[in-house]
Design a protein around this motif. Structure first.
Motif, mmCIF file in Angstrom:
data_model
loop_
_atom_site.group_PDB
_atom_site.id
_atom_site.type_symbol
_atom_site.label_atom_id
_atom_site.label_comp_id
_atom_site.label_asym_id
_atom_site.label_seq_id
_atom_site.Cartn_x
_atom_site.Cartn_y
_atom_site.Cartn_z
ATOM 1 N N SER A 47 0.838 -1.201 0.000
ATOM 2 C CA SER A 47 0.000 0.000 0.000
ATOM 3 C C SER A 47 0.874 1.252 0.000
ATOM 4 C CB SER A 47 -0.984 -0.016 1.166
ATOM 5 O OG SER A 47 -0.287 -0.108 2.371
ATOM 6 N N GLY A 48 2.033 1.172 0.679
ATOM 7 C CA GLY A 48 2.945 2.305 0.671
ATOM 8 C C GLY A 48 3.497 2.564 -0.719
ATOM 9 N N SER A 49 3.901 1.488 -1.393
ATOM 10 C CA SER A 49 4.424 1.636 -2.755
ATOM 11 C C SER A 49 3.358 2.232 -3.662
ATOM 12 C CB SER A 49 4.840 0.281 -3.324
ATOM 13 O OG SER A 49 5.850 -0.272 -2.546
ATOM 14 N N ARG A 50 2.132 1.768 -3.467
ATOM 15 C CA ARG A 50 1.052 2.267 -4.306
ATOM 16 C C ARG A 50 0.821 3.754 -4.060
ATOM 17 N NH1 ARG A 50 -4.971 -0.274 -4.587
ATOM 18 N NH2 ARG A 50 -5.184 0.620 -2.518
ATOM 19 N N GLU A 51 0.757 4.115 -2.786
ATOM 20 C CA GLU A 51 0.569 5.530 -2.446
ATOM 21 C C GLU A 51 1.623 6.396 -3.118
ATOM 22 O OE1 GLU A 51 -1.849 7.244 -1.007
ATOM 23 O OE2 GLU A 51 -2.714 5.236 -1.253
ATOM 24 N N LEU A 52 2.865 5.951 -2.954
ATOM 25 C CA LEU A 52 4.005 6.704 -3.480
ATOM 26 C C LEU A 52 3.904 6.829 -4.999
ATOM 27 C CD1 LEU A 52 6.305 7.607 -1.572
ATOM 28 C CD2 LEU A 52 7.728 5.872 -2.674
ATOM 29 N N TYR A 53 3.563 5.715 -5.611
ATOM 30 C CA TYR A 53 3.442 5.643 -7.069
ATOM 31 C C TYR A 53 2.341 6.589 -7.548
ATOM 32 C CZ TYR A 53 3.409 2.969 -11.501
ATOM 33 O OH TYR A 53 3.495 2.553 -12.800
ATOM 34 N N GLU A 55 1.116 9.108 -6.012
ATOM 35 C CA GLU A 55 1.483 10.493 -5.749
ATOM 36 C C GLU A 55 2.428 11.003 -6.832
ATOM 37 O OE1 GLU A 55 3.547 11.933 -1.888
ATOM 38 O OE2 GLU A 55 1.645 10.937 -1.336
ATOM 39 N N ARG A 56 3.415 10.149 -7.132
ATOM 40 C CA ARG A 56 4.450 10.543 -8.086
ATOM 41 C C ARG A 56 3.863 10.738 -9.482
ATOM 42 N NH1 ARG A 56 9.596 6.558 -8.934
ATOM 43 N NH2 ARG A 56 10.327 7.402 -10.902
ATOM 44 N N THR A 57 2.881 9.904 -9.834
ATOM 45 C CA THR A 57 2.332 9.973 -11.192
ATOM 46 C C THR A 57 1.013 10.729 -11.208
ATOM 47 O OG1 THR A 57 1.242 7.856 -10.805
ATOM 48 C CG2 THR A 57 3.398 7.804 -11.878
ATOM 49 N N ASP A 58 0.598 11.228 -10.078
ATOM 50 C CA ASP A 58 -0.668 11.957 -9.990
ATOM 51 C C ASP A 58 -1.802 11.120 -10.585
ATOM 52 O OD1 ASP A 58 -2.351 13.935 -9.295
ATOM 53 O OD2 ASP A 58 -1.669 15.396 -10.767
ATOM 54 N N PHE A 59 -1.963 9.949 -10.047
ATOM 55 C CA PHE A 59 -2.943 8.984 -10.568
ATOM 56 C C PHE A 59 -4.351 9.592 -10.578
ATOM 57 C CE2 PHE A 59 -5.405 4.890 -10.006
ATOM 58 C CZ PHE A 59 -5.095 4.402 -11.269
ATOM 59 N N PRO A 60 -5.047 9.502 -11.704
ATOM 60 C CA PRO A 60 -6.357 10.154 -11.819
ATOM 61 C C PRO A 60 -7.407 9.556 -10.870
ATOM 62 C CG PRO A 60 -5.507 9.578 -13.964
ATOM 63 C CD PRO A 60 -4.629 8.893 -12.962
ATOM 64 N N ASP A 61 -8.489 10.303 -10.689
ATOM 65 C CA ASP A 61 -9.571 9.869 -9.800
ATOM 66 C C ASP A 61 -10.760 9.303 -10.559
ATOM 67 O OD1 ASP A 61 -8.444 10.931 -7.214
ATOM 68 O OD2 ASP A 61 -8.454 12.754 -8.414
ATOM 69 N N SER A 176 3.098 2.219 -15.793
ATOM 70 C CA SER A 176 1.916 3.061 -15.687
ATOM 71 C C SER A 176 1.069 2.586 -14.510
ATOM 72 C CB SER A 176 1.091 2.967 -16.968
ATOM 73 O OG SER A 176 -0.221 3.422 -16.704
ATOM 74 N N PRO A 177 0.636 3.506 -13.665
ATOM 75 C CA PRO A 177 -0.200 3.096 -12.531
ATOM 76 C C PRO A 177 -1.557 2.555 -12.980
ATOM 77 C CG PRO A 177 -0.076 5.490 -12.664
ATOM 78 C CD PRO A 177 0.885 4.947 -13.677
ATOM 79 N N GLU A 178 -1.915 2.796 -14.232
ATOM 80 C CA GLU A 178 -3.153 2.204 -14.745
ATOM 81 C C GLU A 178 -2.953 0.728 -15.068
ATOM 82 O OE1 GLU A 178 -5.709 4.393 -17.603
ATOM 83 O OE2 GLU A 178 -4.128 5.905 -17.481
ATOM 84 N N PHE A 179 -1.690 0.338 -15.144
ATOM 85 C CA PHE A 179 -1.377 -1.055 -15.481
ATOM 86 C C PHE A 179 -0.374 -1.620 -14.481
ATOM 87 C CE2 PHE A 179 -2.587 1.067 -19.410
ATOM 88 C CZ PHE A 179 -3.604 0.239 -19.869
ATOM 89 N N VAL A 180 -0.707 -1.491 -13.188
ATOM 90 C CA VAL A 180 0.118 -2.136 -12.173
ATOM 91 C C VAL A 180 0.109 -3.634 -12.465
ATOM 92 C CG1 VAL A 180 0.232 -2.741 -9.727
ATOM 93 C CG2 VAL A 180 -0.214 -0.388 -10.405
ATOM 94 N N PHE A 181 -1.023 -4.079 -12.974
ATOM 95 C CA PHE A 181 -1.127 -5.424 -13.517
ATOM 96 C C PHE A 181 -1.155 -5.318 -15.019
ATOM 97 C CE2 PHE A 181 -2.508 -6.486 -9.354
ATOM 98 C CZ PHE A 181 -2.062 -7.779 -9.208
ATOM 99 N N PHE A 353 5.260 -1.953 -9.607
ATOM 100 C CA PHE A 353 5.499 -0.666 -8.964
ATOM 101 C C PHE A 353 6.925 -0.223 -9.281
ATOM 102 C CE2 PHE A 353 2.389 -2.319 -5.693
ATOM 103 C CZ PHE A 353 1.385 -1.428 -6.030
ATOM 104 N N PRO A 354 7.166 1.082 -9.309
ATOM 105 C CA PRO A 354 8.548 1.523 -9.504
ATOM 106 C C PRO A 354 9.452 0.985 -8.394
ATOM 107 C CG PRO A 354 7.036 3.407 -9.576
ATOM 108 C CD PRO A 354 6.240 2.217 -9.176
ATOM 109 N N VAL A 355 8.930 1.007 -7.176
ATOM 110 C CA VAL A 355 9.691 0.484 -6.046
ATOM 111 C C VAL A 355 8.746 -0.368 -5.212
ATOM 112 C CG1 VAL A 355 11.066 1.067 -4.035
ATOM 113 C CG2 VAL A 355 10.946 2.666 -5.955
#
Lengths: 789, 251
Positions: A47-53, A55-61, A176-181, A353-355
């Protein structure tokens, strides 16, 4: 060096004398806390990696797909209250041919943001460079796909989309955070090899699709505190005239959802498993320390007589369990670190995730150690209180003989049939029902855990069997770039290796039932389909020959409708509505599913039947030939092979569940051994004189062993069915954590798993019981005749 | 009252011994209630002087163990008073009784009550760790003739040796009071005499007041005074003209 105080020496010697009990209990506690540390740690890492990711990519809502709209409409989306920014784009399904794979990979082409000056907004560049403005033949590729195929920047791909095939040079890899999978629309599991998202310059996509000045997809970022669902409604209103497919909030975005589900499952297990273990730990400590105190009655009295206070005695016995807890915590930190690393490494294979860094937080270790000590203290409470409150004068006298009485079985006269040693077993069970009950629970818990470690495998096997082997008669599904008349069937039959072909249609709709609504695509399937069987909950085929809708069970429950109810179906492209009766419920793994007969579906809208995808039955020997041919056809949007899909699905889940299975199996056995060993040792200690007396009376060592082993066997006899039930409940809870609408997998547990769980625990218990009973053979019968010291 | 008179008379006559260390008056101990009530002690007056040895004789159930438990602060009487120096033990809290036992009383039990996981030296250290002015475990064990077996565990010692460790443990704190409950009860007569010798030696060298409980009348010879109990009452008290050395006794 200062000499240790005598009481500390006593503590150390007591611990050493009871070392195997100390070790087995420390292991149970260690397993509990390591489970907590590794699972909560992994949860935090993910969940931390996701949050960071994000935030970094400004994931849309909010995400929305539509038919097509002029770029000017973007401003109207931006004007919706709470929307802070809107990015429009063009996206199109595609197929990709890579050198090292005969089949086509499914792809999603997306235009990069920034118009004719492409930017990397929302992406993380992993290698190479961005697409250069004005260069149409360049693309960024999802890193997972590039890695899976060994592609490096500069390599070429053959991409077909918008009815045109073109060569594209990969200039960089991205996340891409839209394609974590790496998961295409409608897929169930990520597949790095067969799915890819391609990011091209907006100009290039516009040119291919002939869509200059328009967009068909948009992502919105909202101001903090904005209700995303309200915004989604407003977006739908704006885009209704342009074939808006229904805005999706972040929670429903497929990749986000998948990660959330995984996290939810992890959370369920991170609580369930440690709690179960800790309960067993409380029990073991209670039993062992109570025994310790009972054995040391006279010693306690002597200590009190010598001037040690009740508090000093209490602290002495508390220290015993604190040492056990600290040992357990030590085991937990090491094991938790190793298991957590393994978990994270497994997740890193699927979560792009990037990290994704495993880290054992200090606060978590503190919580774990605190829990261990708390549990130990809780388990010790009764014994410590007994020790402290033992009146010294009374403790001088040996304890009065334990009270036994005739229990129910005796009073019913059933025990007359049982030999005296058997009666001893029964009386002991009757005398300490609580201890027996908790021991039974401990054994049940270990069986339950082994089941939890194995049922995923069964569930997937069952899924494969019911959903695919039986339901999917087709070998290949070909998705067309646009709906085609049924004439297409004839040309499909002419393709190499094709033995049979059937059309399917897909109409994106919004279902309304009262105030509830759900967006999905109604799948039209031939009423007399040979290649696609829809099954009801009892596994019987549903025939789609009636005018009406067949809904997935999960969807029906979300809409709160039953067979016979009439619901409103609104087309998402032109917003025409129809009233349709729900005629059947189907058992689907994917919850967002509805079916109609192909012709009925067309007739509903007053249209001729069309086909959006073709189901093919193919001569396996000519599959390769077919794939190569399909790769050249511009009308083909996607090709999915049932067999490779299944293989990928199984490979993905198998590697993951193997790690889990191994860990949980070890945990389960740790509990079983802990329970049986400690119970055995305590029974032995409590009844040594009694058992030695039996030897004096002429019983053989083996006969005497049956008293101890018989008791454990009795616990097992009750523990096994309890464990099988418990495991089933836990499995259901874990699967229940997955959103049924995404995919519903009822936990399936095979006979093999039940048998494995029961047998492995029985084996561990039997081996442990044997080792305890061995001590009985060396028991000196004359010890019964000696005075107590 | 007869019995009280005897006890008081003994006080007056106790010229050889030092001042009164411990004094009990009208001591009663009742277990249970109603029909199942047992009067373990029923109005006992008793005094112990510094440096004297008192032997308490009586059959089992006579109340002698109960008396010892009360004198040692292990139990609280149902009635009567016990004074040690200036302290009223009957009004003392649990903590105060713990301090009393820790600083002033040494116990020797019939079954030794050694901690099996501790060596002889460590068993004695249990006391020296917490007492206010102890001797060393080595000194104390040397006094009972066990200077050579310091690092043996109880299981490696004979019964007599174990009991001598228990005595060493009891005296290591330099107690003013040594209470021995059937110290020879689990021992053969030879070993028993050795153990009693050790107790007498402690009394001689440290002038510790000693109370020995026994049902073995022979042992009575080692005491300055002999008090007999039956049914929770003192039935007789005699003063020995001279104490016998335990080595002169036989049973």
């Amino acid at each position: 060096m200062k000499r240790p105080r005598a009481l500390q020496v006593k503590l150390a010697r007591d611990l050493w004398a009871a070392r195997w009990q100390v070790v087995t209990i420390a292991l149970v506690i260690g397993a509990a806390i390591s489970g907590l540390l590794s699972m909560v740690g992994t949860y935090r890492a993910l969940s931390g990696s996701r949050e960071l990711y994000y935030e970094r990519t400004d994931f849309p809502d909010v995400f929305v797909h539509l038919g097509r709209a002029p770029e000017a409409i973007v401003a109207r989306l931006g004007a919706i209250a709470g929307v802070s920014s809107v990015a429009s784009r063009l996206t199109e399904p595609a197929v990709v041919k890579v050198e090292d794979m005969e089949q086509l990979a499914t792809a999603q082409v997306l235009s990069l943001p920034g118009g004719s000056q492409p930017t990397l907004e929302g992406l993380v560049l992993r290698s190479g460079r961005n697409v250069e403005p004005g260069r149409t033949g360049e693309a960024l590729v999802l890193e997972a796909f590039a890695t899976a195929h060994g592609l490096v920047p500069g390599d070429e791909l053959r991409v077909t989309f918008g009815g045109r095939q073109q060569r594209v040079r990969m200039v960089g890899t991205v996340l891409s955070p839209e394609f974590v999978f790496s998961m295409g629309a409608g897929a169930l599991m990520p597949d790095d090899k067969r799915f890819v998202a391609l990011f091209l310059g907006r100009d290039a996509v516009e040119a291919t699709l002939g869509a200059k000045g328009t967009f068909n997809d948009a992502v919105l970022r909202l101001a903090p505190g904005t209700d995303a669902i309200e915004v989604a409604r407003a977006v739908d209103l704006v885009l209704a005239p342009f074939g808006g497919r229904g805005a999706v909030v972040r929670e429903d975005q497929p990749s986000h959802r998948f990660v959330s589900d995984e996290l939810a499952q992890l959370e369920t297990m991170a609580i369930q498993i440690p709690v179960l273990f800790l309960l067993v730990g409380v029990f073991l400590i209670n039993v062992v320390l109570s025994r310790q105190v009972a054995t040391q009655r006279e010693q306690i009295a002597a200590l009190r007589a010598l001037g040690y206070s009740a508090g000093a005695v209490a602290r002495h016995y508390l220290a015993f369990v604190v040492v056990v807890a600290v040992l357990g915590s030590g085991v937990a930190v090491v094991a938790g670190e190793l298991i957590g690393r393994a978990f994270c490494a497994q997740y890193a294979k699927f979560f792009r995730f990037p990290v994704l860094a495993w880290k054992l937080d200090v606060d978590l270790v503190a919580i774990g150690a605190g829990a261990a000590i708390g549990v130990a203290a809780l388990g010790a409470l009764r014994a410590v209180r007994q020790a402290a409150s033992l009146p010294p004068a009374e403790a001088m006298r040996p304890p009065s003989p334990a009270r036994y009485r005739k229990g129910l079985l005796s009073r019913l006269g059933l025990l007359r049939l049982v030999p005296p040693t058997g009666r001893m077993v029964v009386r002991e069970l009757e005398r300490r029902p609580l201890r027996a009950a908790i021991s039974v629970l401990g054994l049940g818990a270990s069986i339950g855990l082994v089941i939890v470690g194995n049922f995923t495998r069964d569930t997937i096997d069952d899924l494969m069997d019911s959903q695919y082997q039986r339901a999917m008669g087709s070998d290949v599904t070909v998705v067309l770039t646009r709906g085609a008349s049924l004439e297409v069937l004839r040309s499909a039959l002419a393709l190499p290796g094709v033995l049979d072909v059937e059309p399917t249609a897909a109409v994106p709709v919004r279902l309304h039932a009262g105030h509830r609504r759900r967006d999905l695509a109604i799948t039209g399937v031939a009423a007399d389909s040979r290649l696609r069987t829809i099954l009801d909950r009892r596994g019987r085929p549903i025939v789609l020959d009636r005018r009406g809708l067949t809904l997935a069970v999960a969807m029906a429950s979300r809409l709160d409708v039953r067979v016979g109810d009439v619901i409103t179906v609104e087309r998402l492209d032109d917003h025409r509505t129809r009233q349709v009766e729900v005629v059947a419920l189907s058992d689907e793994m994917v919850g967002r599913t509805a079916y109609m007969g192909l012709t009925e579906l067309a007739a509903l809208w007053g249209e001729e039947p069309t086909s959006h995808a073709l189901l093919l039955q193919v001569d396996p020997l000519r599959l390769g030939e077919l794939q190569r041919r399909l790769a050249t056809l511009p009308g083909v949007a996607q090709v999915a092979e049932t067999a490779t899909f299944l293989a990928a699905f199984e490979a993905t889940t198998a590697s993951f569940s193997l790690t889990m299975t191994a860990i949980v199996l070890v945990f389960g056995l740790v509990i079983a051994i802990g329970v049986v060993y400690n119970n055995g040792r305590v029974t032995l200690a409590e009844r040594e004189r009694e058992l030695a007396t039996l030897r004096v009376l002429g019983f053989s060592g083996d006969e005497v062993s049956t008293v101890v082993i018989g008791e454990m066997a009795a616990h097992l006899v009750v523990g096994i069915p309890l464990g099988l039930w418990l495991g089933t409940q836990m499995a259901d809870a874990i699967m229940g954590a997955v959103d049924a609408e995404r995919y519903r997998m009822a936990a399936t547990i095979s006979f093999r798993t039940y048998a494995l769980a029961a047998l492995s625990v029985v084996a561990a218990a039997a081996a442990t019981a044997m080792s305890v009973a061995r001590r009985l053979r060396t028991l000196d019968p004359s010890s019964a005749l000696k005075a107590r010291d | 009252m007869d019995v009280a008179g005897v006890a008081e008379g003994a006080d007056v006559a106790g010229g050889a011994a030092g001042p009164v260390l411990l004094e009990a008056r009208g001591l009663r101990k009742v277990y249970g209630s109603g029909a199942s009530e047992v009067r373990a002690l029923d109005g006992v007056d008793f005094a112990l002087h510094q440096g004297e040895i008192v032997v308490l004789l009586g059959p089992s159930g006579s109340g002698k163990s109960t008396l010892l438990n009360l004198l040692g602060g292990l139990d609280i009487p149902s009635g009567g008073t016990i004074r040690f120096d200036d302290h009223d033990l009957t009004k003392a809290s649990g903590e105060a009784l713990t301090r009393y036992r820790r600083d002033h009383v040494g116990f020797v039990f019939q079954f030794y009550n050694l901690i099996p996981s501790l060596t002889a030296r460590e068993n004695v250290a249990l006391v020296t760790d917490i007492a206010s002015r102890p001797m060393t475990p080595e000194e104390s064990l040397a006094m009972v003739g066990l200077g050579e077996r310091l690092d043996h565990f109880p299981a490696q010692l004979s019964g007599g040796e174990q009991q001598r460790v228990a005595i060493a443990r009891a005296i290591a704190k330099n107690p003013q009071l040594l209470l021995c409950d059937e110290p020879t009860g689990a021992l053969d007569s030879h070993t028993g005499r050795l153990v009693l010798g050790a107790i007498a030696e402690v009394n001689r060298r440290l002038s510790t007041a000693v109370a020995v409980i026994t049902h073995n009348a022979v042992i009575a010879g080692m005491g300055d005074r002999v008090i007999s109990l039956a049914d929770g009452r003192i039935v007789s008290e005699t003063r020995n003209a001279h104490r016998l050395s335990p080595l002169e006794m036989s049973w």
